[in-house]
Design an enzyme around this catalytic site. Structure first.
Site, PDB file in Angstrom:
ATOM      1  N   TYR A 168      19.369  80.807   7.257  1.00 56.96           N
ATOM      2  CA  TYR A 168      20.661  80.521   6.609  1.00 56.96           C
ATOM      3  C   TYR A 168      20.438  80.125   5.151  1.00 56.96           C
ATOM      4  O   TYR A 168      21.092  80.654   4.241  1.00 56.96           O
ATOM      5  CB  TYR A 168      21.426  79.404   7.337  1.00 56.96           C
ATOM      6  N   ARG A 212      21.641  65.628   1.451  1.00 53.67           N
ATOM      7  CA  ARG A 212      22.469  64.691   0.661  1.00 53.67           C
ATOM      8  C   ARG A 212      23.928  64.684   1.134  1.00 53.67           C
ATOM      9  O   ARG A 212      24.577  63.653   1.171  1.00 53.67           O
ATOM     10  CB  ARG A 212      22.401  65.104  -0.822  1.00 53.67           C
ATOM     11  N   ARG A 225      31.384  70.677   9.030  1.00 54.83           N
ATOM     12  CA  ARG A 225      30.372  71.681   8.654  1.00 54.83           C
ATOM     13  C   ARG A 225      29.022  71.140   9.096  1.00 54.83           C
ATOM     14  O   ARG A 225      28.643  70.033   8.720  1.00 54.83           O
ATOM     15  CB  ARG A 225      30.397  71.911   7.142  1.00 54.83           C
ATOM     16  N   PHE A 285      15.373  76.098 -17.481  1.00 55.71           N
ATOM     17  CA  PHE A 285      16.479  76.505 -16.590  1.00 55.71           C
ATOM     18  C   PHE A 285      16.099  76.327 -15.124  1.00 55.71           C
ATOM     19  O   PHE A 285      16.897  75.890 -14.300  1.00 55.71           O
ATOM     20  CB  PHE A 285      16.852  77.967 -16.867  1.00 55.71           C
TER      21      PHE A 285
HETATM   22  C1  IN0 Z   1      21.431  78.015  -8.985  1.00 59.90           C
HETATM   23  C2  IN0 Z   1      20.316  76.988  -9.024  1.00 59.90           C
HETATM   24  C3  IN0 Z   1      19.022  77.527  -9.621  1.00 59.90           C
HETATM   25  C4  IN0 Z   1      18.704  77.283 -10.948  1.00 59.90           C
HETATM   26  C5  IN0 Z   1      17.471  77.756 -11.470  1.00 59.90           C
HETATM   27  C6  IN0 Z   1      16.560  78.446 -10.681  1.00 59.90           C
HETATM   28  C7  IN0 Z   1      16.880  78.690  -9.316  1.00 59.90           C
HETATM   29  C8  IN0 Z   1      15.953  79.379  -8.491  1.00 59.90           C
HETATM   30  C9  IN0 Z   1      16.277  79.610  -7.165  1.00 59.90           C
HETATM   31  C10 IN0 Z   1      17.492  79.189  -6.633  1.00 59.90           C
HETATM   32  C11 IN0 Z   1      18.413  78.514  -7.412  1.00 59.90           C
HETATM   33  C12 IN0 Z   1      18.130  78.240  -8.766  1.00 59.90           C
HETATM   34  O1  IN0 Z   1      20.678  75.793  -9.692  1.00 59.90           O
HETATM   35  C13 IN0 Z   1      21.987  75.299  -9.435  1.00 59.90           C
HETATM   36  C14 IN0 Z   1      22.042  73.876 -10.011  1.00 59.90           C
HETATM   37  C15 IN0 Z   1      23.482  73.331  -9.922  1.00 59.90           C
HETATM   38  O2  IN0 Z   1      24.442  74.060  -9.874  1.00 59.90           O
HETATM   39  N1  IN0 Z   1      23.558  72.000  -9.899  1.00 59.90           N
HETATM   40  C16 IN0 Z   1      24.856  71.347  -9.843  1.00 59.90           C
HETATM   41  C17 IN0 Z   1      24.710  70.077  -9.048  1.00 59.90           C
HETATM   42  C18 IN0 Z   1      24.862  70.303  -7.616  1.00 59.90           C
HETATM   43  O3  IN0 Z   1      24.486  69.380  -6.917  1.00 59.90           O
HETATM   44  O4  IN0 Z   1      25.442  71.317  -7.224  1.00 59.90           O
HETATM   45  C19 IN0 Z   1      25.264  70.834 -11.174  1.00 59.90           C
HETATM   46  O5  IN0 Z   1      26.457  70.638 -11.277  1.00 59.90           O
HETATM   47  O6  IN0 Z   1      24.366  70.613 -11.984  1.00 59.90           O
HETATM   48  C20 IN0 Z   1      22.345  75.323  -7.961  1.00 59.90           C
HETATM   49  O7  IN0 Z   1      22.401  74.275  -7.293  1.00 59.90           O
HETATM   50  N2  IN0 Z   1      22.640  76.543  -7.400  1.00 59.90           N
HETATM   51  C21 IN0 Z   1      22.547  77.765  -8.132  1.00 59.90           C
HETATM   52  C22 IN0 Z   1      23.572  78.721  -8.026  1.00 59.90           C
HETATM   53  C23 IN0 Z   1      23.512  79.875  -8.793  1.00 59.90           C
HETATM   54  C24 IN0 Z   1      22.428  80.084  -9.669  1.00 59.90           C
HETATM   55 CL1  IN0 Z   1      22.382  81.518 -10.648  1.00 59.90          CL
HETATM   56  C25 IN0 Z   1      21.399  79.152  -9.783  1.00 59.90           C
HETATM   57  C26 IN0 Z   1      23.265  76.569  -6.055  1.00 59.90           C
HETATM   58  C27 IN0 Z   1      22.272  76.870  -4.894  1.00 59.90           C
HETATM   59  C28 IN0 Z   1      23.097  76.972  -3.623  1.00 59.90           C
HETATM   60  C29 IN0 Z   1      21.262  75.744  -4.743  1.00 59.90           C
HETATM   61  C30 IN0 Z   1      21.534  78.162  -5.128  1.00 59.90           C
END
Ligand code: IN0
Length: 318
Positions: A168, A212, A225, A285
Site C-alpha cells: 500500500y 503520526r 481510516r 528537495f
Molecule cells: C512528496 C515528498 C517527497 C519529496 C522529495 C523526495 C521524495 C522522494 C520520494 C517520495 C516522496 C518525496 O515530500 C512531501 C513533503 C510534504 O508535502 N510535506 C508536508 C508536510 C506533511 O506532513 O504532509 C508539508 O506541508 O511540508 C510529501 O510528504 N509527499 C510528496 C508528495 C508529492 C511529491 Cl512530488 C513529493 C507526500 C507523500 C505521500 C509522502 C509522498
C-alpha cells in the site's frame, strides 16, 4: 498553539521563522503570469506552504514538472480520500486518471477546501501538464496509472500483513519516489536511481505520516481510516481502536515502538539515495522531508501522546 506563544517559549526559533516568512513573501510575488502556471503555483502554496518553498528552490527545468506532478498526485489523493464518492464511481476515476491529465476539459468535483478548488479548476493542471517535455509527461503518466490502479486495489481491502502494508505504501508514496527519480533523470541532472532506493524514500515518509496520524485517522468520520497492519497491532490489542484507550497505553506504546522500528528499516536506503545525488537543489528537495520525518519519528517513539493527539514538530524547528 499560536506561533507567538511558540516563539515566546522557544526564542531560538525566531530567526528561522523570520527567514521562512521572508522567503514565502518573496515567492508569493513571483507567481507566473500565465493563468495555468499562476494557478498551479498558487495552488501549491495553498495545499502545502512549507513544501511549496522546497519545490520552488528547484531549477527552472525541473520546477514546473515537479509542481505539476505534485498537484496531479494531490488530485488523485483527493479522489481516493473522499468517502462521499461511491466505490463504483471512484474506481473508474482512479483507473482512468492517467488519461484525464491529458484532457483540458476533464474535471470531477469532489474534496473540500483547497482540494475542491484543485479539482474544480483541474483543467489548468492539464494545460500545464501538456506544456511539459514528452519525457516528463511520460514519467508522470506512468506513475499516475500505477498509483491509481494500486489505490483502486486497496479501496475495499484491509491492510493485514506487513507485505500488504509495504505494498500500500508503495502505491501511495513509493511510486512518488520512482516518479521523481525519473524526472531528475529526464532533466539530465541525476543518474536514474535504483527503484528500491527511490521506493524506500517514499515508504519512510508515508510510514512516518501513518504512525503520526494514528488518532486523526482512527477518529475519521464517517469511517475510520486504518493503515496500521493487523499482523503488527494484533500482537498488542484485539481491535486497532483499542490502542487509544488510556488503560491500554502500555501495550499501545509497545505497538507504536514496533511500528517505528519497522519504519526505521528504510533509513539506510534513504541515506544511500541522498548520498548519490549530485545537484544541490535536488538534494535539498529530497533531504528536507526526510529530515522532517526522522524528527517526527523521534518525537513519536515511546510517546503515549501519539494516542492522545497528533504529535507535530514545532514550526520553528521545521
Ligand atoms: C512528496 C515528498 C517527497 C519529496 C522529495 C523526495 C521524495 C522522494 C520520494 C517520495 C516522496 C518525496 O515530500 C512531501 C513533503 C510534504 O508535502 N510535506 C508536508 C508536510 C506533511 O506532513 O504532509 C508539508 O506541508 O511540508 C510529501 O510528504 N509527499 C510528496 C508528495 C508529492 C511529491 Cl512530488 C513529493 C507526500 C507523500 C505521500 C509522502 C509522498
Amino acid at each position: 498553539m499560536g506561533i507567538a506563544k511558540e516563539v515566546v517559549q522557544h526564542p531560538e526559533d525566531l530567526i528561522p521563522l523570520a527567514k521562512l516568512v521572508v522567503a514565502s513573501k518573496k515567492i508569493k510575488m513571483q507567481l507566473p503570469a500565465e493563468p495555468h502556471w499562476g494557478f498551479a503555483y498558487s495552488m501549491l502554496q495553498n495545499v502545502s506552504r512549507s513544501f511549496a518553498l522546497v519545490i520552488q528552490q528547484l531549477g527552472p527545468e525541473l520546477r514546473n514538472a515537479v509542481c505539476v506532478f505534485y498537484l496531479v498526485l494531490r488530485a488523485l489523493d483527493t479522489v481516493e480520500d473522499d468517502t462521499s464518492i461511491p466505490v463504483d464511481i471512484k474506481v473508474p476515476i482512479l483507473l482512468g486518471f492517467h488519461e484525464h491529465i491529458y484532457d483540458r476539459d476533464w474535471h470531477f468535483s469532489c474534496g473540500t477546501n483547497a482540494y475542491k478548488v484543485l479539482m474544480d479548476k483541474f483543467h489548468f493542471v492539464a494545460v500545464a501538464f501538456l506544456e511539459l517535455s514528452k519525457s516528463h509527461q511520460e514519467a508522470i503518466e506512468d506513475i499516475t496509472m500505477r498509483m491509481g490502479a494500486g489505490m483502486a486495489k486497496f479501496i475495499c481491502k484491509e491492510v493485514e500483513t506487513v507485505a500488504e502494508y509495504n505494498e500500500y505504501c508503495h502505491y501511495v508514496a513509493g511510486l512518488v519516489g520512482l516518479g521523481l527519480s525519473k524526472l531528475f533523470h529526464a532533466s539530465r541532472l541525476e543518474r536514474l536511481a535504483p527503484d528500491s532506493l527511490s521506493n524506500s524514500m517514499g515508504l519512510f515518509l508515508q510510514k512516518t505520516n501513518i504512525i503520526r496520524d494514528y488518532l486523526e485517522d482512527i477518529n475519521e468520520i464517517p469511517k475510520s481510516r486504518m493503515f496500521w497492519p493487523r499482523h503488527i497491532w494484533s500482537k498488542y490489542a484485539n481491535k486497532l481502536e483499542d490502542l487509544k484507550h488510556e488503560e491500554n497505553s502500555l501495550k499501545a506504546v509497545q505497538c507504536l515502538n514496533d511500528m517505528v522500528t519497522d519504519a526505521l528499516a528504510h533509513v539506510q536506503d534513504c541515506l544511500e539515495y541522498l548520498s548519490d545525488l549530485k545537484d544541490p537543489a535536488i538534494f535539498r528537495f529530497c533531504a528536507i522531508p526526510q529530515i522532517m520525518a526522522i524528527g517526527t519519528l523521534a518525537l513519536c517513539y515511546n510517546n503515549a501522546e501519539v494516542f492522545r493527539g497528533v504529535v507535530k514538530m514545532r514550526r520553528g524547528k521545521k
